[in-house]
Design an enzyme around this catalytic site. Structure first.
Site, PDB file in Angstrom:
ATOM      1  N   LYS A  13      72.594  36.429  16.840  1.00  0.00           N
ATOM      2  CA  LYS A  13      73.410  37.435  17.543  1.00  0.00           C
ATOM      3  C   LYS A  13      72.543  38.257  18.495  1.00  0.00           C
ATOM      4  O   LYS A  13      72.894  38.472  19.646  1.00  0.00           O
ATOM      5  CB  LYS A  13      74.098  38.388  16.541  1.00  0.00           C
ATOM      6  CG  LYS A  13      74.943  37.696  15.492  1.00  0.00           C
ATOM      7  CD  LYS A  13      75.604  38.688  14.553  1.00  0.00           C
ATOM      8  CE  LYS A  13      74.632  39.464  13.695  1.00  0.00           C
ATOM      9  NZ  LYS A  13      73.918  38.651  12.684  1.00  0.00           N
ATOM     10  N   ARG A  88      81.074  45.697  10.747  1.00  0.00           N
ATOM     11  CA  ARG A  88      80.659  44.791   9.668  1.00  0.00           C
ATOM     12  C   ARG A  88      81.641  44.817   8.510  1.00  0.00           C
ATOM     13  O   ARG A  88      81.473  44.063   7.552  1.00  0.00           O
ATOM     14  CB  ARG A  88      79.320  45.265   9.152  1.00  0.00           C
ATOM     15  CG  ARG A  88      78.168  44.414   9.582  1.00  0.00           C
ATOM     16  CD  ARG A  88      76.942  45.021   8.953  1.00  0.00           C
ATOM     17  NE  ARG A  88      75.893  44.077   8.815  1.00  0.00           N
ATOM     18  CZ  ARG A  88      74.966  43.879   9.728  1.00  0.00           C
ATOM     19  NH1 ARG A  88      74.983  44.527  10.859  1.00  0.00           N
ATOM     20  NH2 ARG A  88      74.003  43.010   9.511  1.00  0.00           N
ATOM     21  N   ARG A 127      61.083  34.155  11.348  1.00  0.00           N
ATOM     22  CA  ARG A 127      61.237  35.151  12.431  1.00  0.00           C
ATOM     23  C   ARG A 127      60.048  36.110  12.440  1.00  0.00           C
ATOM     24  O   ARG A 127      59.562  36.528  11.399  1.00  0.00           O
ATOM     25  CB  ARG A 127      62.526  35.944  12.232  1.00  0.00           C
ATOM     26  CG  ARG A 127      62.648  37.110  13.216  1.00  0.00           C
ATOM     27  CD  ARG A 127      64.030  37.648  13.332  1.00  0.00           C
ATOM     28  NE  ARG A 127      64.554  38.247  12.130  1.00  0.00           N
ATOM     29  CZ  ARG A 127      65.772  38.780  12.031  1.00  0.00           C
ATOM     30  NH1 ARG A 127      66.581  38.771  13.086  1.00  0.00           N
ATOM     31  NH2 ARG A 127      66.193  39.305  10.905  1.00  0.00           N
ATOM     32  N   ARG A 160      60.106  41.252   9.312  1.00  0.00           N
ATOM     33  CA  ARG A 160      61.025  42.315   8.880  1.00  0.00           C
ATOM     34  C   ARG A 160      61.089  42.364   7.356  1.00  0.00           C
ATOM     35  O   ARG A 160      61.128  41.306   6.727  1.00  0.00           O
ATOM     36  CB  ARG A 160      62.416  42.050   9.466  1.00  0.00           C
ATOM     37  CG  ARG A 160      62.845  43.085  10.476  1.00  0.00           C
ATOM     38  CD  ARG A 160      64.072  42.686  11.203  1.00  0.00           C
ATOM     39  NE  ARG A 160      65.286  42.689  10.384  1.00  0.00           N
ATOM     40  CZ  ARG A 160      66.498  42.465  10.857  1.00  0.00           C
ATOM     41  NH1 ARG A 160      66.665  42.228  12.154  1.00  0.00           N
ATOM     42  NH2 ARG A 160      67.545  42.490  10.080  1.00  0.00           N
ATOM     43  N   ARG A 171      71.864  39.505   1.696  1.00  0.00           N
ATOM     44  CA  ARG A 171      72.545  39.879   2.952  1.00  0.00           C
ATOM     45  C   ARG A 171      73.674  38.893   3.235  1.00  0.00           C
ATOM     46  O   ARG A 171      74.743  39.275   3.713  1.00  0.00           O
ATOM     47  CB  ARG A 171      71.544  39.895   4.119  1.00  0.00           C
ATOM     48  CG  ARG A 171      70.627  41.112   4.090  1.00  0.00           C
ATOM     49  CD  ARG A 171      69.372  40.907   4.921  1.00  0.00           C
ATOM     50  NE  ARG A 171      69.629  40.733   6.336  1.00  0.00           N
ATOM     51  CZ  ARG A 171      68.719  40.257   7.182  1.00  0.00           C
ATOM     52  NH1 ARG A 171      67.520  39.915   6.762  1.00  0.00           N
ATOM     53  NH2 ARG A 171      69.022  40.126   8.464  1.00  0.00           N
TER      54      ARG A 171
HETATM   55  P1  AP5 Z   1      68.270  36.772  15.776  1.00  0.00           P
HETATM   56  O1  AP5 Z   1      68.789  36.649  17.158  1.00  0.00           O
HETATM   57  O2  AP5 Z   1      67.269  37.818  15.489  1.00  0.00           O
HETATM   58  O3  AP5 Z   1      69.490  36.799  14.727  1.00  0.00           O
HETATM   59  P2  AP5 Z   1      70.532  37.925  14.354  1.00  0.00           P
HETATM   60  O4  AP5 Z   1      71.840  37.256  14.147  1.00  0.00           O
HETATM   61  O5  AP5 Z   1      70.481  39.041  15.345  1.00  0.00           O
HETATM   62  O6  AP5 Z   1      69.932  38.359  12.939  1.00  0.00           O
HETATM   63  P3  AP5 Z   1      69.735  39.769  12.245  1.00  0.00           P
HETATM   64  O7  AP5 Z   1      68.937  39.449  10.980  1.00  0.00           O
HETATM   65  O8  AP5 Z   1      69.134  40.779  13.148  1.00  0.00           O
HETATM   66  O9  AP5 Z   1      71.184  40.141  11.868  1.00  0.00           O
HETATM   67  P4  AP5 Z   1      71.701  41.063  10.788  1.00  0.00           P
HETATM   68  O10 AP5 Z   1      73.101  41.183  11.165  1.00  0.00           O
HETATM   69  O11 AP5 Z   1      71.467  40.649   9.388  1.00  0.00           O
HETATM   70  O12 AP5 Z   1      70.761  42.360  10.895  1.00  0.00           O
HETATM   71  P5  AP5 Z   1      70.934  43.773  11.596  1.00  0.00           P
HETATM   72  O13 AP5 Z   1      69.675  44.083  12.268  1.00  0.00           O
HETATM   73  O14 AP5 Z   1      72.210  43.844  12.372  1.00  0.00           O
HETATM   74  O15 AP5 Z   1      67.644  35.323  15.379  1.00  0.00           O
HETATM   75  C1  AP5 Z   1      67.085  35.102  14.110  1.00  0.00           C
HETATM   76  C2  AP5 Z   1      65.875  34.143  14.257  1.00  0.00           C
HETATM   77  O16 AP5 Z   1      66.338  32.855  14.664  1.00  0.00           O
HETATM   78  C3  AP5 Z   1      64.858  34.588  15.341  1.00  0.00           C
HETATM   79  O17 AP5 Z   1      63.568  34.223  14.919  1.00  0.00           O
HETATM   80  C4  AP5 Z   1      65.281  33.776  16.590  1.00  0.00           C
HETATM   81  O18 AP5 Z   1      64.193  33.530  17.465  1.00  0.00           O
HETATM   82  C5  AP5 Z   1      65.823  32.489  15.948  1.00  0.00           C
HETATM   83  N1  AP5 Z   1      66.948  31.902  16.680  1.00  0.00           N
HETATM   84  C6  AP5 Z   1      67.981  32.549  17.306  1.00  0.00           C
HETATM   85  N2  AP5 Z   1      68.854  31.664  17.811  1.00  0.00           N
HETATM   86  C7  AP5 Z   1      68.384  30.421  17.468  1.00  0.00           C
HETATM   87  C8  AP5 Z   1      68.856  29.082  17.705  1.00  0.00           C
HETATM   88  N3  AP5 Z   1      70.008  28.852  18.364  1.00  0.00           N
HETATM   89  N4  AP5 Z   1      68.111  28.045  17.221  1.00  0.00           N
HETATM   90  C9  AP5 Z   1      66.940  28.271  16.538  1.00  0.00           C
HETATM   91  N5  AP5 Z   1      66.437  29.505  16.299  1.00  0.00           N
HETATM   92  C10 AP5 Z   1      67.157  30.562  16.747  1.00  0.00           C
HETATM   93  O19 AP5 Z   1      71.158  44.730  10.340  1.00  0.00           O
HETATM   94  C11 AP5 Z   1      70.118  45.011   9.422  1.00  0.00           C
HETATM   95  C12 AP5 Z   1      70.636  45.923   8.324  1.00  0.00           C
HETATM   96  O20 AP5 Z   1      71.048  47.192   8.878  1.00  0.00           O
HETATM   97  C13 AP5 Z   1      71.860  45.419   7.555  1.00  0.00           C
HETATM   98  O21 AP5 Z   1      71.524  44.525   6.523  1.00  0.00           O
HETATM   99  C14 AP5 Z   1      72.435  46.746   7.032  1.00  0.00           C
HETATM  100  O22 AP5 Z   1      71.691  47.205   5.915  1.00  0.00           O
HETATM  101  C15 AP5 Z   1      72.195  47.708   8.182  1.00  0.00           C
HETATM  102  N6  AP5 Z   1      73.333  47.765   9.123  1.00  0.00           N
HETATM  103  C16 AP5 Z   1      73.326  47.429  10.452  1.00  0.00           C
HETATM  104  N7  AP5 Z   1      74.547  47.591  10.994  1.00  0.00           N
HETATM  105  C17 AP5 Z   1      75.357  48.035  10.001  1.00  0.00           C
HETATM  106  C18 AP5 Z   1      76.739  48.341   9.944  1.00  0.00           C
HETATM  107  N8  AP5 Z   1      77.539  48.224  11.017  1.00  0.00           N
HETATM  108  N9  AP5 Z   1      77.240  48.766   8.756  1.00  0.00           N
HETATM  109  C19 AP5 Z   1      76.460  48.899   7.658  1.00  0.00           C
HETATM  110  N10 AP5 Z   1      75.141  48.609   7.645  1.00  0.00           N
HETATM  111  C20 AP5 Z   1      74.582  48.167   8.812  1.00  0.00           C
END
Ligand code: AP5
Length: 216
Positions: A13, A88, A127, A160, A171
Site C-alpha cells: 500500500k 481500518r 523489508r 520495523r 497484524r
Molecule cells: P509496503 O509498501 O511497505 O507495504 P504496506 O502495505 O504499506 O505495509 P505496512 O506494513 O506499512 O502496512 P500496515 O498497514 O500493516 O502498517 P501501517 O504502517 O499502516 O511494502 C512492504 C514490503 O514489500 C516492502 O519491503 C516493499 O519494498 C515490498 N513490496 C511492495 N510491493 C511489492 C511487490 N509488488 N512485490 C514485491 N515486493 C513488494 O500501520 C502500523 C500500525 O499502526 C498498525 O499495526 C496499527 O497498530 C497502527 N495504525 C495505523 N493506522 C491505524 C488505524 N487507522 N487505526 C488503528 N491503528 C492504526
C-alpha cells in the site's frame, strides 16, 4: 482525487501510495507513518501508542478519527489525498464518511491490494526502512545499491519493530477480523477496485494507473 489504499500489512500500500502521490501530486497520508513519527519524537501520543503498535494491535478508533479529521482539514488536501492505513475498521469508515460529507467531499477510489499471508510474512521480514527519510526497501525485491545503506541519505537501514514474523501474523489476524469488513463496506458503495499485489511493483503500478486513468 480522493483515494484510499486498503489491504493486509505488507501488501504494498505504502509503495503504491508514494507512487500515486508523485504521479498526481497528492498528499500521501499514512497513519502508520504519522504514529511512528510521534513515537520517534517521544510525544505523549507516541508513548501512548508505542506498545499497541509493537504488539501489532490497533490504536483506538476515536483517537485515529481525531488525527485524520485534523489532517484532512489542512489546505494541501483541497484537490485530493491518498489515505494509507485509514480506515481500518467499519467504525472508522463511517466516521470518515461523516467528515468528508461535512467538507462536501467523498471517496472516489478504494484500491484494494490483495496478497496472501505467506507472501506478507516473507515480504515484511525482508523489508528495510531508512530511519532518516522513510524510504522503503526490500532486500529481495528492491534492495539498496549499497549493502544496508539508504540510496538517498546513506543512513543505515533498520527493520520495523512490528515486522517480526510473530507480530506480522498478529497484524494479519487483526486485519482479517477488523479490516476485511471495510472492504465489503466499500464494495457495496461501488468504489472498490481489486489489484493483484503479488505481481511485481511495476506491474502493480500499471494496474493502479489503469484504474486512476492516468498516463505513465
Ligand atoms: P509496503 O509498501 O511497505 O507495504 P504496506 O502495505 O504499506 O505495509 P505496512 O506494513 O506499512 O502496512 P500496515 O498497514 O500493516 O502498517 P501501517 O504502517 O499502516 O511494502 C512492504 C514490503 O514489500 C516492502 O519491503 C516493499 O519494498 C515490498 N513490496 C511492495 N510491493 C511489492 C511487490 N509488488 N512485490 C514485491 N515486493 C513488494 O500501520 C502500523 C500500525 O499502526 C498498525 O499495526 C496499527 O497498530 C497502527 N495504525 C495505523 N493506522 C491505524 C488505524 N487507522 N487505526 C488503528 N491503528 C492504526
Amino acid at each position: 482525487m480522493n483515494i484510499i489504499m486498503l489491504g493486509p500489512p505488507g501488501a504494498g500500500k505504502g509503495t503504491q501510495a508514494k507512487f500515486i502521490s508523485g504521479k498526481f501530486s497528492l498528499p500521501h497520508i499514512s497513519t502508520g507513518d504519522m504514529l511512528r513519527d510521534e513515537m520517534e519524537r517521544k510525544t505523549d501520543l507516541g508513548k501512548k501508542v508505542e506498545e499497541i503498535i509493537n504488539a501489532g494491535k490497533l490504536v483506538k478508533d476515536d483517537l485515529m478519527v481525531a488525527i485524520i479529521k485534523k489532517r484532512l482539514s489542512q489546505p494541501d488536501t483541497k484537490s485530493g489525498f491518498i489515505l494509507d492505513g485509514f480506515p481500518r475498521t467499519v467504525s472508522q469508515a463511517r466516521s470518515l464518511d461523516e467528515i468528508l460529507k461535512s467538507m462536501g467531499k467523498r471517496i472516489e477510489f478504494v484500491l484494494y491490494v490483495e496478497v496472501s499471508e505467506d507472501v506478507i510474512v516473507k515480504r515484511l521480514s525482508s523489508r528495510r526502512i531508512c530511519p532518516k527519510c522513510g524510504r522503503v526497501y526490500n532486500i529481495i525485491s528492491n534492495p539498496p545499491h549499497d549493502d544496508n545503506l539508504c540510496d538517498v541519505c546513506h543512513a543505515s537501514l533498520i527493520i520495523r519493530r512490528d515486522d517480526k514474523p510473530e507480530t506480522v501474523r498478529n497484524r494479519y489476524r487483526v486485519y482479517l477480523d477488523l479490516t476485511l469488513p471495510v472492504i465489503e463496506y466499500y464494495r457495496k458503495r461501488n468504489v472498490l477496485f481489486t489489484i493483484d499485489g503479488t505481481l511485481p511493483v511495476e506491474k502493480v503500478k500499471d494496474m493502479v494507473l489503469n484504474i486512476l486513468g492516468g498516463a505513465k
